[in-house]
Design a protein around this motif. Structure first.
Motif, PDB file in Angstrom:
ATOM      1  N   SER A   1       0.852  -1.183   0.000  1.00  0.00           N
ATOM      2  CA  SER A   1       0.000   0.000   0.000  1.00  0.00           C
ATOM      3  C   SER A   1       0.889   1.234   0.000  1.00  0.00           C
ATOM      4  CB  SER A   1      -0.924   0.019   1.222  1.00  0.00           C
ATOM      5  OG  SER A   1      -0.164   0.034   2.417  1.00  0.00           O
ATOM      6  N   SER A   2       0.286   2.349  -0.318  1.00  0.00           N
ATOM      7  CA  SER A   2       0.998   3.618  -0.282  1.00  0.00           C
ATOM      8  C   SER A   2       0.163   4.622   0.492  1.00  0.00           C
ATOM      9  CB  SER A   2       1.252   4.146  -1.699  1.00  0.00           C
ATOM     10  OG  SER A   2       1.742   5.475  -1.649  1.00  0.00           O
TER      11      SER A   2
ATOM     12  N   ALA B   1      -3.928   7.478   0.923  1.00  0.00           N
ATOM     13  CA  ALA B   1      -4.846   7.550   2.065  1.00  0.00           C
ATOM     14  C   ALA B   1      -5.786   8.745   1.929  1.00  0.00           C
ATOM     15  CB  ALA B   1      -4.057   7.644   3.367  1.00  0.00           C
ATOM     16  N   VAL B   2      -6.986   8.591   2.480  1.00  0.00           N
ATOM     17  CA  VAL B   2      -7.953   9.684   2.529  1.00  0.00           C
ATOM     18  C   VAL B   2      -8.275   9.972   3.988  1.00  0.00           C
ATOM     19  CG1 VAL B   2      -8.914   9.102   0.281  1.00  0.00           C
ATOM     20  CG2 VAL B   2      -9.951   8.143   2.343  1.00  0.00           C
TER      21      VAL B   2
ATOM     22  N   SER C   1     -16.198  11.213   3.511  1.00  0.00           N
ATOM     23  CA  SER C   1     -16.865  11.309   2.221  1.00  0.00           C
ATOM     24  C   SER C   1     -16.033  10.714   1.083  1.00  0.00           C
ATOM     25  CB  SER C   1     -17.199  12.768   1.899  1.00  0.00           C
ATOM     26  OG  SER C   1     -16.015  13.556   1.859  1.00  0.00           O
ATOM     27  N   GLN C   2     -14.732  10.522   1.313  1.00  0.00           N
ATOM     28  CA  GLN C   2     -13.843   9.985   0.284  1.00  0.00           C
ATOM     29  C   GLN C   2     -13.745   8.464   0.312  1.00  0.00           C
ATOM     30  OE1 GLN C   2     -10.536  12.582   1.720  1.00  0.00           O
ATOM     31  NE2 GLN C   2     -10.337  13.181  -0.436  1.00  0.00           N
ATOM     32  N   VAL C   3     -14.363   7.821   1.291  1.00  0.00           N
ATOM     33  CA  VAL C   3     -14.303   6.360   1.381  1.00  0.00           C
ATOM     34  C   VAL C   3     -14.886   5.711   0.134  1.00  0.00           C
ATOM     35  CG1 VAL C   3     -15.154   4.347   2.647  1.00  0.00           C
ATOM     36  CG2 VAL C   3     -14.286   6.322   3.900  1.00  0.00           C
ATOM     37  N   ALA C   4     -15.939   6.291  -0.413  1.00  0.00           N
ATOM     38  CA  ALA C   4     -16.542   5.740  -1.631  1.00  0.00           C
ATOM     39  C   ALA C   4     -15.546   5.713  -2.779  1.00  0.00           C
ATOM     40  CB  ALA C   4     -17.782   6.550  -2.017  1.00  0.00           C
ATOM     41  N   ASP C   5     -14.658   6.707  -2.849  1.00  0.00           N
ATOM     42  CA  ASP C   5     -13.628   6.729  -3.890  1.00  0.00           C
ATOM     43  C   ASP C   5     -12.653   5.568  -3.710  1.00  0.00           C
ATOM     44  OD1 ASP C   5     -14.749   9.080  -4.895  1.00  0.00           O
ATOM     45  OD2 ASP C   5     -13.468  10.343  -3.641  1.00  0.00           O
ATOM     46  N   VAL C   6     -12.314   5.269  -2.462  1.00  0.00           N
ATOM     47  CA  VAL C   6     -11.421   4.144  -2.182  1.00  0.00           C
ATOM     48  C   VAL C   6     -12.096   2.836  -2.587  1.00  0.00           C
ATOM     49  CG1 VAL C   6     -10.141   2.891  -0.412  1.00  0.00           C
ATOM     50  CG2 VAL C   6     -10.299   5.388  -0.301  1.00  0.00           C
TER      51      VAL C   6
ATOM     52  N   ALA D   1      -8.657   6.301   5.803  1.00  0.00           N
ATOM     53  CA  ALA D   1      -8.881   5.050   5.082  1.00  0.00           C
ATOM     54  C   ALA D   1      -7.786   4.891   4.041  1.00  0.00           C
ATOM     55  CB  ALA D   1     -10.249   5.037   4.412  1.00  0.00           C
ATOM     56  N   LEU D   2      -7.383   3.648   3.824  1.00  0.00           N
ATOM     57  CA  LEU D   2      -6.239   3.379   2.951  1.00  0.00           C
ATOM     58  C   LEU D   2      -6.516   2.163   2.083  1.00  0.00           C
ATOM     59  CD1 LEU D   2      -3.187   3.921   2.302  1.00  0.00           C
ATOM     60  CD2 LEU D   2      -2.662   2.309   4.127  1.00  0.00           C
TER      61      LEU D   2
END
Length: 268
Positions: free
Chosen positions: A90-91, A95-96, A100-105, A128-129
């Motif tokens: 992982s990098s 990370a977010v 609200s950015q979890v959906a992008d992950v 989140a990562l």
């Protein structure tokens, strides 16, 4: 991303918290590189060949290893059929830090999971990562790989909790735990494991090896320094997704961990 809990208000975030997060993001960008990861994996495989002391591990220890890999970035030697190692990649640049950015992950890793923003006990989303896990054989070949998402939750005065969700497990060993709970039709498996995270060239003592052989100590290689922790883990399968919730040196009880897992299961 599935959620039915109230949104968390972040508008009042203080200057100190913004500085802390900025410094955290800066520190996270200098974590283990892919070259260092390959070096650590090689060191672990050489150690396996040199010591030749591998024992079969239960499903609960494999799960703890997979979770610890996501949290600490260690490479842990595991014997489970032809699988002798589990590694993660992982990098932290990916990370977010906004819920609200979890959906992008989730879009990046290719599946949706039940990821709450807050829990009733006060734990709340921190980051989140996206990442992945690989099981490897004695020759270092990849046996199976999966994408995953690792979500960190914080609560003042308490140890962080990580929630790792993946579309499948890296082992078909039957699930087991020190204790089990039932939430609806879902069985939760809870375990406590003593962990020793060490550098790749660490020389395990006879006493430590004896504890590892007896299944009482999980030894992970790849940490920059020696760290001893007690890991509390609860894991379950729900809707085709495998969940692992893990914390280290947390004062919560098994029942409290199971309660948090139940809140995740109840999400729609």
């Amino acid at each position: 991303m599935k959620q039915n809990l109230p949104n968390r208000n972040r508008s009042g975030e203080g200057t100190d918290e913004r500085i802390r997060r900025a410094l955290t993001r800066r520190a996270e960008t200098v974590r283990v590189s892919s070259q260092d990861s390959r070096r650590m994996i090689g060191s672990v495989h050489r150690k396996i060949e040199e010591e030749n002391r591998m024992r079969k591990w239960s499903a609960k220890k494999i799960v703890v290893v997979a979770a610890a890999v996501c949290v600490f970035g260690t490479i842990t030697a595991v014997a489970a059929g032809k699988i002798v190692g589990i590694a993660s990649h992982s990098s932290w640049n990916d990370a977010v830090y906004q819920y609200s950015q979890v959906a992008d992950v989730e879009q990046e890793i290719g599946f949706e999971a039940k990821i709450p923003e807050t829990f009733t006990n006060g734990y709340g989303f921190s980051s989140a990562l996206p990442g992945g896990q690989e099981s490897r054989d004695a020759d270092g070949n990849t046996v199976e790989s999966v994408r995953d998402i690792s979500v960190n939750y914080k609560k003042g005065g308490m140890a962080d909790i990580q929630l790792i969700a993946a579309p499948s497990r890296l082992s078909d060993t039957p699930l087991a735990g020190d204790s089990t709970f039932t939430h609806g039709e879902t069985t939760l498996y809870f375990s406590v494991t003593e962990n020793l995270f060490v550098p790749p060239d660490y020389q395990v003592s006879e006493e430590e090896q004896a504890l590892a052989d007896a299944g009482k100590l999980n030894i992970g290689y790849g940490s920059p320094e020696v760290e001893r922790t007690k890991g509390q883990t609860v894991y379950w399968e729900d809707g085709g997704v495998f969940y692992t919730m893990i914390s280290f040196d947390n004062t919560m009880t098994a029942e409290e961990f199971a309660g948090m897992a139940g809140e995740i299961i109840d999400l729609k």
